[in-house]
Design an enzyme around this catalytic site. Structure first.
Site, mmCIF file in Angstrom:
data_model
loop_
_atom_site.group_PDB
_atom_site.id
_atom_site.type_symbol
_atom_site.label_atom_id
_atom_site.label_comp_id
_atom_site.label_asym_id
_atom_site.label_seq_id
_atom_site.Cartn_x
_atom_site.Cartn_y
_atom_site.Cartn_z
ATOM 1 N N THR A 209 0.812 -1.213 0.000
ATOM 2 C CA THR A 209 0.000 0.000 0.000
ATOM 3 C C THR A 209 0.847 1.265 0.000
ATOM 4 O O THR A 209 1.970 1.281 0.508
ATOM 5 C CB THR A 209 -0.931 0.052 1.223
ATOM 6 O OG1 THR A 209 -0.141 -0.005 2.424
ATOM 7 C CG2 THR A 209 -1.929 -1.095 1.203
ATOM 8 N N ASN B 57 0.827 4.672 1.775
ATOM 9 C CA ASN B 57 0.246 5.141 3.037
ATOM 10 C C ASN B 57 0.281 6.667 3.107
ATOM 11 O O ASN B 57 1.339 7.277 2.891
ATOM 12 C CB ASN B 57 1.012 4.554 4.216
ATOM 13 C CG ASN B 57 0.999 3.041 4.201
ATOM 14 O OD1 ASN B 57 0.000 2.429 3.824
ATOM 15 N ND2 ASN B 57 2.109 2.423 4.577
ATOM 16 N N GLU C 124 -4.635 3.897 3.377
ATOM 17 C CA GLU C 124 -3.747 2.896 2.793
ATOM 18 C C GLU C 124 -4.321 2.486 1.444
ATOM 19 O O GLU C 124 -5.403 1.901 1.369
ATOM 20 C CB GLU C 124 -3.632 1.674 3.694
ATOM 21 C CG GLU C 124 -3.119 1.993 5.104
ATOM 22 C CD GLU C 124 -3.251 0.809 6.046
ATOM 23 O OE1 GLU C 124 -2.229 0.196 6.363
ATOM 24 O OE2 GLU C 124 -4.398 0.514 6.449
#
Length: 314
Positions: A207, A209, A254
């Site tokens: 991900t 973030n 995320e």
């Protein structure tokens, strides 16, 4: 070829491209369909089309202890103004001096400091010290100073006017479809990609973030999203929340991008919200979480394939 989008802040000379502009006036948080109607009136005038807006939001000035969920923080708002084709923006700092201006003093600022040829305001616009001015008073003061004054009607969704408050309520409920319908485009956020704990890689879902503004009241949950990466749209699925399966920490966005591999750390991404998938949950095992993430991804891809809404980040 049109001149570049101009930003004129306090104390700066009026750019040549904004001389004699017709300007819409307001806070424009969200730049929603009602706001866009005012902006279209400026764009249709044949004169340089501009906006007069304020930072910080006046409510933040008058009620500093009451956080305001900003739909479009300053960089996002400026990006939308530019995408809509405006020549530029006059951004005034909202402080004690501006708040103390009489209605007449405020119109003098528009005529003499900003050198406008006219203004466009909403049907419920109030201005000047203690909100003493209304549309009728604006029209009178503009006429005395040789300015045009156009008043836009309310834009209604169903039986209710389109408003920033209604959009905030929709986002707080996770109702992305309603928020995007009221906005007239996909709501998006802009933030820098930061290093995290790299847990997503272990789960098979790396991900990007991002920390959103502390005043963001978006409902915690899973969303279908689309990000702009190097000017290219990339579909994805995102979690906004506290990660209750792991640490229940500070809210974090995320974003897992489908079919993408690359280093995004330190980059600022625009992320559009396309649809709500589910609320944030705590899972008893990592395996159960991964199985749900697989299902979320399938649903997100379907939502993204069917989406027909307008983008402001492309």
């Amino acid at each position: 070829m049109h001149p570049p989008f101009a930003i004129c802040r306090d104390g700066e000379p009026v750019p040549e491209s904004l001389e004699g502009a017709l300007a819409a006036i307001g806070n424009f948080d969200g730049v929603h369909r009602g706001h866009q109607h005012l902006l279209k009136m400026t764009l249709d005038s044949g004169r340089p089309a501009a906006v007069v807006t304020f930072e910080p939001h006046p409510r933040t000035f008058f009620q500093p202890d009451r956080p305001l969920f900003r739909l479009t923080p300053e960089p996002v708002k400026l990006k939308i103004f530019s995408r809509l084709g405006l020549a530029g923006v006059f951004q005034r700092r909202f402080n004690g001096s501006l708040a103390a201006l009489t209605a007449a003093g405020f119109v003098d600022l528009l005529a003499h400091d900003l050198r406008l040829s006219g203004v466009v305001i909403g049907h419920d616009f109030h201005f000047g010290r203690s909100r003493e001015g209304n549309p009728a008073r604006m029209a009178e003061l503009c006429r005395e100073r040789g300015l045009d004054c156009l008043v836009a009607p309310a834009i209604v969704e169903g039986t209710e006017p389109v408003s920033s408050s209604a959009i905030r309520s929709a986002l707080e409920a996770g109702d992305i479809a309603a928020a995007n319908r009221l906005l007239g485009f996909r709501w998006f956020v802009q933030a820098e990609v930061r290093h995290g704990d790299k847990r997503g890689r272990v789960l098979g879902y790396p991900t990007a973030n991002m920390r959103l503004a502390s005043d963001c009241r978006l409902r915690h949950g899973i969303y279908a999203v689309r990000a702009s990466v190097g000017g290219r749209p990339v579909d994805g699925v995102a979690n906004f929340g506290r990660r209750p399966t792991f640490d229940n920490g500070a809210p974090l966005l995320e974003v897992h991008l489908f079919d993408f591999a690359g280093d995004l750390y330190g980059q600022t991404l625009d992320v559009e919200f396309i649809g709500w998938i589910r609320g944030e949950e705590r899972f008893d095992s990592v395996e159960a979480l991964i199985a749900q993430m697989d299902r979320d991804s399938v649903k997100a891809k379907r939502m993204l394939a069917e989406d027909k809404t307008v983008s402001m980040i492309g």
